[in-house]
Write a protein that holds these residues in place. Sequence first.
Motif, PDB file in Angstrom:
ATOM      1  N   ALA A  53       1.084  -1.055  -0.015  1.00 15.86           N
ATOM      2  CA  ALA A  53       0.199  -0.093  -0.212  1.00 15.86           C
ATOM      3  C   ALA A  53       1.137   1.251  -0.492  1.00 15.86           C
ATOM      4  CB  ALA A  53      -1.037   0.116   1.450  1.00 15.86           C
ATOM      5  N   GLY A  54       0.473   2.331  -0.572  1.00 11.56           N
ATOM      6  CA  GLY A  54       0.649   3.497  -0.637  1.00 11.56           C
ATOM      7  C   GLY A  54       0.441   4.847  -1.514  1.00 11.56           C
ATOM      8  N   ARG A  55       0.554   5.633  -1.407  1.00 11.44           N
ATOM      9  CA  ARG A  55       0.094   7.056  -1.999  1.00 11.44           C
ATOM     10  C   ARG A  55       0.703   6.483  -3.699  1.00 11.44           C
ATOM     11  NH1 ARG A  55      -3.039   9.832   1.941  1.00 11.44           N
ATOM     12  NH2 ARG A  55      -1.772   9.529   4.095  1.00 11.44           N
ATOM     13  N   PRO A  56      -0.533   6.644  -4.213  1.00  6.64           N
ATOM     14  CA  PRO A  56      -0.253   7.251  -5.665  1.00  6.64           C
ATOM     15  C   PRO A  56       0.312   8.639  -6.420  1.00  6.64           C
ATOM     16  CG  PRO A  56      -2.967   7.748  -5.384  1.00  6.64           C
ATOM     17  CD  PRO A  56      -1.746   7.534  -3.930  1.00  6.64           C
ATOM     18  N   TRP A  57       1.613   8.877  -6.659  1.00 11.96           N
ATOM     19  CA  TRP A  57       2.104   9.426  -6.947  1.00 11.96           C
ATOM     20  C   TRP A  57       1.589  10.864  -8.114  1.00 11.96           C
ATOM     21  CZ3 TRP A  57       3.140  10.539 -12.893  1.00 11.96           C
ATOM     22  CH2 TRP A  57       3.151   9.005 -13.116  1.00 11.96           C
ATOM     23  N   PHE A  58       0.538   9.796  -9.096  1.00 11.78           N
ATOM     24  CA  PHE A  58      -0.180  10.350 -10.031  1.00 11.78           C
ATOM     25  C   PHE A  58      -1.902  10.825  -9.636  1.00 11.78           C
ATOM     26  CE2 PHE A  58      -0.804   6.050  -9.685  1.00 11.78           C
ATOM     27  CZ  PHE A  58      -2.037   6.314  -8.725  1.00 11.78           C
ATOM     28  N   ALA A  59      -1.873  10.733  -8.250  1.00 14.78           N
ATOM     29  CA  ALA A  59      -2.964  11.573  -7.386  1.00 14.78           C
ATOM     30  C   ALA A  59      -3.465  12.828  -7.250  1.00 14.78           C
ATOM     31  CB  ALA A  59      -3.522  10.715  -6.478  1.00 14.78           C
ATOM     32  N   GLY A  60      -2.031  13.754  -6.910  1.00 18.90           N
ATOM     33  CA  GLY A  60      -2.209  14.658  -6.428  1.00 18.90           C
ATOM     34  C   GLY A  60      -2.830  14.985  -4.945  1.00 18.90           C
ATOM     35  N   ARG A  61      -4.196  14.210  -4.725  1.00 21.83           N
ATOM     36  CA  ARG A  61      -4.645  14.193  -3.702  1.00 21.83           C
ATOM     37  C   ARG A  61      -3.907  13.349  -2.581  1.00 21.83           C
ATOM     38  NH1 ARG A  61      -9.670  13.491  -6.189  1.00 21.83           N
ATOM     39  NH2 ARG A  61      -9.919  11.849  -4.569  1.00 21.83           N
ATOM     40  N   ASP A  62      -3.882  14.074  -1.405  1.00 21.63           N
ATOM     41  CA  ASP A  62      -3.947  13.223   0.140  1.00 21.63           C
ATOM     42  C   ASP A  62      -4.555  12.259   0.804  1.00 21.63           C
ATOM     43  OD1 ASP A  62      -1.274  14.169  -0.066  1.00 21.63           O
ATOM     44  OD2 ASP A  62      -1.710  15.740   1.457  1.00 21.63           O
ATOM     45  N   ASP A  63      -6.113  11.710  -0.099  1.00 16.00           N
ATOM     46  CA  ASP A  63      -7.137  11.342   0.171  1.00 16.00           C
ATOM     47  C   ASP A  63      -6.905   9.935  -0.375  1.00 16.00           C
ATOM     48  OD1 ASP A  63      -8.425  12.715  -1.918  1.00 16.00           O
ATOM     49  OD2 ASP A  63     -10.050  12.797  -1.140  1.00 16.00           O
ATOM     50  N   ALA A  64      -6.312   9.399  -1.179  1.00 16.19           N
ATOM     51  CA  ALA A  64      -5.954   8.778  -2.200  1.00 16.19           C
ATOM     52  C   ALA A  64      -5.056   8.151  -2.169  1.00 16.19           C
ATOM     53  CB  ALA A  64      -6.042   8.929  -3.547  1.00 16.19           C
ATOM     54  N   MET A  65      -5.234   6.493  -2.394  1.00 16.58           N
ATOM     55  CA  MET A  65      -4.103   5.396  -2.074  1.00 16.58           C
ATOM     56  C   MET A  65      -3.991   4.355  -2.805  1.00 16.58           C
ATOM     57  SD  MET A  65      -4.622   3.823   1.754  1.00 16.58           S
ATOM     58  CE  MET A  65      -3.397   1.898   1.138  1.00 16.58           C
ATOM     59  N   VAL A  66      -2.747   3.380  -2.867  1.00 14.81           N
ATOM     60  CA  VAL A  66      -3.463   2.658  -4.082  1.00 14.81           C
ATOM     61  C   VAL A  66      -2.690   1.147  -3.288  1.00 14.81           C
ATOM     62  CG1 VAL A  66      -1.923   1.249  -6.048  1.00 14.81           C
ATOM     63  CG2 VAL A  66      -2.347   3.855  -6.446  1.00 14.81           C
TER      64      VAL A  66
END
Length: 109
Positions: A53-66
């Motif tokens: 699990a981690g935060r996606p570099w492409f999302a640009g938002r802190d409320d999303a994760m992969v």
Amino acid sequence: MAEADFSATGVRIERWPRSLTRAGEVLIKDGRLALLTSYGRVIDTAPVRAVRAGRPWFAGRDDAMVATLNGTRYRLTMGQRGGEPGGAAATAVAGRLLEAVHRAGGRRD
């Protein structure tokens, strides 16, 4: 019955390129992470040790994760129930989920 280590509702769960649910649930209980629909149907489940699990570099938002479960990548966006994504509460939930996965032995990306 044992209480869940982590639970978040109102989570948008996507498996590229489609959305599986807009108000799902992420649950960590008894060493397993489960992704559930809004009706409680299991989308996928895996031992937390095998989850990445981690935060996606492409999302640009802190409320999303992969999260990767059983080789399948899911995008999880917190705080979808109110209709508007984001906000400080959704960011906090995403951070708590990442920390819960890490504490339970999962891997961070």
